[in-house]
Write an enzyme that holds these catalytic residues in place. Structure first.
Site, short mmCIF file in Angstrom:
data_model
loop_
_atom_site.label_atom_id
_atom_site.label_comp_id
_atom_site.label_asym_id
_atom_site.label_seq_id
_atom_site.Cartn_x
_atom_site.Cartn_y
_atom_site.Cartn_z
N PRO A 142 41.28 34.20 45.07
CA PRO A 142 41.46 34.75 46.20
C PRO A 142 43.35 34.44 46.35
CG PRO A 142 40.23 32.88 46.68
CD PRO A 142 40.26 32.94 45.13
N GLU A 172 33.94 25.17 44.48
CA GLU A 172 34.91 25.17 45.76
C GLU A 172 36.21 25.75 45.08
OE1 GLU A 172 32.67 25.51 48.34
OE2 GLU A 172 31.94 23.78 46.89
N ASP A 183 40.77 62.85 39.50
CA ASP A 183 42.06 63.07 39.88
C ASP A 183 42.47 62.88 41.27
OD1 ASP A 183 42.68 66.02 37.89
OD2 ASP A 183 42.74 63.88 37.14
N ARG A 230 37.51 52.69 32.77
CA ARG A 230 37.86 54.03 33.09
C ARG A 230 39.08 54.61 32.83
NH1 ARG A 230 34.52 56.02 36.55
NH2 ARG A 230 35.89 57.61 37.48
N1 4FN Z 1 36.46 33.01 45.31
C1 4FN Z 1 39.19 33.27 51.10
C2 4FN Z 1 39.98 32.12 51.36
C3 4FN Z 1 39.48 30.71 50.62
C4 4FN Z 1 38.57 30.89 49.67
C5 4FN Z 1 37.75 32.10 49.30
C6 4FN Z 1 36.69 32.18 48.31
C7 4FN Z 1 34.93 31.86 44.36
C8 4FN Z 1 35.79 29.68 43.28
C9 4FN Z 1 37.05 30.92 44.77
C10 4FN Z 1 37.49 35.56 46.32
C11 4FN Z 1 37.96 36.77 46.83
C12 4FN Z 1 38.61 37.54 45.79
C13 4FN Z 1 38.05 36.31 42.73
C14 4FN Z 1 38.35 33.28 49.84
C15 4FN Z 1 38.06 36.30 44.03
C16 4FN Z 1 37.51 35.33 44.89
C17 4FN Z 1 38.42 37.43 44.52
C18 4FN Z 1 36.95 33.91 44.50
C19 4FN Z 1 34.44 30.27 43.77
C20 4FN Z 1 36.85 29.45 44.29
C21 4FN Z 1 35.98 31.84 45.27
C22 4FN Z 1 40.85 34.32 52.63
C23 4FN Z 1 40.16 35.61 50.65
C24 4FN Z 1 38.72 35.36 52.51
C25 4FN Z 1 35.38 31.23 46.58
C26 4FN Z 1 39.64 34.40 51.86
N2 4FN Z 1 38.98 38.16 43.56
N3 4FN Z 1 36.48 31.24 47.81
O1 4FN Z 1 36.42 33.33 48.23
O2 4FN Z 1 36.81 33.73 43.32
O3 4FN Z 1 38.80 37.47 42.54
#
Ligand code: 4FN
Length: 236
Positions: A89, A116, A169, A154
């Site tokens: 995130p 976490e 497109d 893609r």
């Molecule tokens: N997520 C937010 C704030 C704090 C935590 C999260 C969250 C998966 C390991 C990260 C999340 C979103 C988009 C990977 C989200 C992404 C992840 C992603 C992700 C478990 C820790 C976690 C403010 C964005 C809502 C969990 C916001 N794109 N923590 O989701 O990996 O790739």
């Protein structure tokens, strides 16, 4: 195009690549995805990939050592990657521009988090960049990794057939799609717009362009703004 995915849930990635356009790209050998189970890079009897957070607090944190060992193995087997992407995130927002950039690289590693979070030293020592697919909470990086593989694959020549690439497109131009209809011409009183039944190809093209632009302005004005910034011209 080579991808290596590092995850504690390799079957999630396998399942996501088994079907569809990208699945066929994998079968055809145009996209080469190797999935690595993070647990195989542990050294203890319990194959531990997580531990309690320093400083306390809830939940568990993914350990750094298995990720370092995974990258060493990938480098040994497959050569040095062009990019090591941590999906998180905190990353830069992944968009079509990022997909285009990654598609120009030959070899991309994707690191998926769970629990976490991930020990910060994975960012510092293993990843070369950090990408996010959007602002929402997900349970892990596996579905984001599949989205990145899909969007990038893609763009690899030959993965998407000729017919599908024509449809692509309007996306590639950065505006929303026009409304689509197929038979029947009337369903429970809802009629297909007359222009689409008229056979006037120039009129159809005009209507679709107008609809696509109107929808983009109404629903995603940010996409128009972005096009102005990128091309200095919202018309072409
Ligand atoms: N997520 C937010 C704030 C704090 C935590 C999260 C969250 C998966 C390991 C990260 C999340 C979103 C988009 C990977 C989200 C992404 C992840 C992603 C992700 C478990 C820790 C976690 C403010 C964005 C809502 C969990 C916001 N794109 N923590 O989701 O990996 O790739």
């Amino acid at each position: 195009m080579k991808f290596d995915v590092v995850t504690i849930f390799p079957r999630m990635i396998d399942a996501g690549l088994a079907e569809g356009v990208v699945g066929r790209g994998v079968e055809k050998g145009l996209v080469d995805v190797r999935v690595h189970d993070l647990r195989t890079f542990t050294t203890d009897r319990h194959r531990t990939v997580d531990d309690v957070p320093y400083g306390g607090g809830p939940g568990m944190v993914m350990k750094v050592e298995p990720f370092v060992r995974a990258l060493e193995a990938i480098r040994a087997e497959r050569g040095a990657p062009d990019s090591v992407v941590l999906l998180s995130p905190q990353g830069r927002l992944f968009d079509q521009g990022e997909a285009r950039r990654l598609s120009g690289l030959g070899h991309v590693v994707l690191l998926c988090g769970r629990y976490e979070g991930i020990d910060e030293r994975v960012r510092d020592l293993v990843a070369t960049e950090e990408l996010s697919i959007g602002d929402f909470v997900v349970s892990g990086g596996e579905t984001p990794a599949l989205i990145v593989i899909d969007a990038v694959s893609r763009l690899v020549p030959g993965v998407v057939g000729d017919r599908e690439s024509v449809e692509q497109d309007s996306f590639a131009q950065g505006i929303l799609d026009y409304p689509h209809y197929t038979r029947p011409a009337e369903f429970e009183g809802h009629r297909v717009p007359d222009v689409l039944l008229s056979g006037h190809h120039a009129e159809v093209r005009r209507w679709r362009m107008q609809q696509a632009l109107q929808r983009t302005i109404e629903r995603r004005p940010d996409l128009i703004e972005r096009r102005v910034k990128e091309t200095g011209n919202e018309r072409d």
